[in-house]
Design an enzyme around this catalytic site. Structure first.
Site, PDB file in Angstrom:
ATOM      1  N   CYS A   1     -13.093  -3.387   5.573  1.00 42.77           N
ATOM      2  CA  CYS A   1     -12.535  -3.835   6.833  1.00 42.77           C
ATOM      3  C   CYS A   1     -11.932  -5.461   6.426  1.00 42.77           C
ATOM      4  O   CYS A   1     -12.835  -6.217   5.902  1.00 42.77           O
ATOM      5  CB  CYS A   1     -13.560  -4.029   7.830  1.00 42.77           C
ATOM      6  SG  CYS A   1     -13.204  -5.154   9.194  1.00 42.77           S
TER       7      CYS A   1
ATOM      8  N   GLU B   1      -1.872  -1.391  -5.664  1.00 47.84           N
ATOM      9  CA  GLU B   1      -2.981  -0.797  -6.116  1.00 47.84           C
ATOM     10  C   GLU B   1      -2.652   0.234  -7.498  1.00 47.84           C
ATOM     11  O   GLU B   1      -1.599   0.640  -7.417  1.00 47.84           O
ATOM     12  CB  GLU B   1      -3.727   0.247  -4.918  1.00 47.84           C
ATOM     13  CG  GLU B   1      -2.502   0.817  -3.861  1.00 47.84           C
ATOM     14  CD  GLU B   1      -3.198   1.781  -2.971  1.00 47.84           C
ATOM     15  OE1 GLU B   1      -4.539   1.871  -2.894  1.00 47.84           O
ATOM     16  OE2 GLU B   1      -2.708   2.223  -2.249  1.00 47.84           O
TER      17      GLU B   1
ATOM     18  N   ASP C   1       0.913  -1.046  -0.078  1.00 49.15           N
ATOM     19  CA  ASP C   1       0.095   0.213  -0.011  1.00 49.15           C
ATOM     20  C   ASP C   1       0.978   1.327  -0.014  1.00 49.15           C
ATOM     21  O   ASP C   1       1.719   1.335   0.719  1.00 49.15           O
ATOM     22  CB  ASP C   1      -0.880  -0.008   1.269  1.00 49.15           C
ATOM     23  CG  ASP C   1      -1.733   1.311   1.403  1.00 49.15           C
ATOM     24  OD1 ASP C   1      -2.481   1.507   0.565  1.00 49.15           O
ATOM     25  OD2 ASP C   1      -1.552   2.034   2.105  1.00 49.15           O
TER      26      ASP C   1
ATOM     27  N   ASP D   1      -3.234   2.180   6.704  1.00 52.72           N
ATOM     28  CA  ASP D   1      -2.422   1.533   5.752  1.00 52.72           C
ATOM     29  C   ASP D   1      -2.135   0.226   6.034  1.00 52.72           C
ATOM     30  O   ASP D   1      -2.278  -0.784   4.849  1.00 52.72           O
ATOM     31  CB  ASP D   1      -0.969   2.380   5.767  1.00 52.72           C
ATOM     32  CG  ASP D   1      -1.237   3.735   5.670  1.00 52.72           C
ATOM     33  OD1 ASP D   1      -1.917   4.250   4.758  1.00 52.72           O
ATOM     34  OD2 ASP D   1      -0.147   4.767   6.372  1.00 52.72           O
TER      35      ASP D   1
HETATM   36 ZN    ZN Z   1     -15.097  -5.311  10.419  1.00 54.12          ZN
END
Ligand code: ZN
Length: 431
Positions: free
Chosen positions: A353, A301, A214, A382
């Protein structure tokens, strides 16, 4: 360790490496071009020859560009011109390496082609000025370019006696071309393009199946692999060097134009620019090599770097060299038989998440940590993003609950903290 044990372990090591090479070789055996850059030390006469060649290349470039641009303005067909056209008007063009002039023609034709292919991305080529960085490229035909590793000499067309060269590393393969350049701070380099079957330095077995990288603004990158997560800081020596650069810039702008002191300040500034560029490349090469060595699959990414550059984040992003970092990761992955994946830039790596898969649409750019409203997990922004990218690398973009990865701030294995530029200021021994 006595000599025999040392010897046998070397043999063993070589055997493992060569099996790996055979394995990788069968996967891809097309020859690759690899450039090796060396500092060269021309004599006074050779400096004059280089200056003449740079000057002739610049003249031919500007003459050709002028004719092409005029045709372009009149909406006529852009003419194809060869350097021979100017040799009667400027007889001194015959004194320099004719390949250098030929390459100017090819480079200019490519620049126009690129422009017509993508006008937004490639501007029309510009006229060259004497104070720009100077260079010329020449090709190897019938062994006209040779490197003598024993005597440390580089023989070029019209310089058969050879230029003194600092061969800090050996290369194997056929020389295709050489680009001679002179930097603003008056140093000379030769970049030798070599066709090689095996561009790799040493193939290491990856210890980790995958990793997610990242890109950060506070840290350079955050990496997660089989062993946990770590953050890589912007190197301190680079931050310090940039501070010094700003001071030198200010000092240069305060000097009277054309004065001796102004010239001294310009040279100091040029040297600092060269140092930063070398040190940054060194850092990016070592970091990308360490990541490629350690992991089989590398996921990053696909951020719209260009788009972000237009925003207020511009400075810190352009300084952090992400685009270059991606390029290095990509070609090293190819060389070492690793997989490089760039995820779609709309993949919400920061907002997901990693524990329960909830997507937090309220996450703002300045939120460094956040609490998942669905499962209550507290995330470092991050680290969470890099874990999501790591999951993509493992082939499970659908997020399943896992153990929270360990976080530490160590630099990755084998990544030195200091640049290892030698006194020539250049170090290109990467792979
Ligand atoms: Zn969660």
């Amino acid at each position: 360790m006595d000599e025999r044990t040392a010897q046998s372990s070397t043999v063993e090591l070589t055997a493992t490496i060569s099996t790996n090479l055979v394995h990788l070789h069968s996967m891809q055996c097309k020859p690759t071009l690899k450039a090796y850059k060396y500092r060269i030390y021309p004599t006074d006469a050779q400096v004059v020859f280089f200056a003449k060649t740079f000057g002739c290349c610049r003249l031919v470039w500007n003459k050709m560009l002028d004719e092409k641009k005029q045709a372009y303005k009149k909406k006529e067909r852009i003419p194809r011109i060869t350097p021979a056209k100017y040799k009667d008007e400027f007889p001194f063009l015959k004194e320099v390496d004719s390949f250098a002039l030929c390459n100017v023609q090819l480079q200019l034709e490519k620049a126009f082609k690129d422009h017509f292919r993508n006008r937004k991305h490639f501007q029309l080529p510009k006229f060259k000025k004497k104070r720009d960085k100077q260079s010329y490229t020449t090709n190897n035909t019938h062994n006209s370019i040779r490197v003598d590793f024993e005597k440390s000499l580089l023989c070029l067309p019209k310089l058969r006696e050879g230029v003194k060269i600092e061969l800090h590393r050996r290369f194997y393969g056929k020389i295709k071309s050489v680009t001679v350049s002179r930097t603003n701070d008056g140093k000379y380099y030769a970049s030798i393009l070599v066709e090689t079957e095996n561009p790799r330095n040493k193939v290491v077995e990856p210890r980790s199946k995958a990793c997610g990288v990242d890109l950060g603004l506070e840290h350079f990158v955050t990496v997660t692999n089989d062993f946990g997560s770590y953050k890589v800081e912007h190197p301190k020596y680079l931050l310090k060097a940039e501070e010094r650069l700003r001071r030198l810039q200010k000092s240069f702008s305060q000097k009277q134009k054309g004065s001796k002191n102004s010239e001294k300040a310009r040279l100091r500034l040029a040297r600092q620019h060269a140092y930063i560029s070398n040190a940054r490349n060194d850092f990016l090469h070592k970091l990308s090599k360490a990541i490629i060595d350690e992991n089989q699959v590398v996921v990053v990414e696909d951020i719209n770097v260009k788009g972000l550059l237009k925003t207020r984040l511009a400075k810190s992003i352009s300084d952090s060299g992400w685009t270059k970092f991606f390029t290095y990761l990509k070609y090293k992955a190819e060389w070492y038989g690793r997989t490089f994946i760039q995820v779609d830039r709309f993949f919400p790596s920061s907002k997901l998440c990693h524990r329960c898969g909830h997507k937090n649409d309220d996450l703002a750019l300045h939120d460094r940590t956040w609490c998942c409203p669905a499962c209550g997990e507290i995330h470092d922004r991050d680290v969470n993003a890099s874990i999501n990218l790591y999951f993509v690398g493992l082939g499970r973009p659908e997020v399943t609950p896992v153990e929270q990865a360990l976080v530490d701030d160590r630099s990755p294995h084998g990544l030195p903290k200091k640049p290892s530029c030698d006194e020539t200021g250049i170090s290109t021994s990467y792979g």
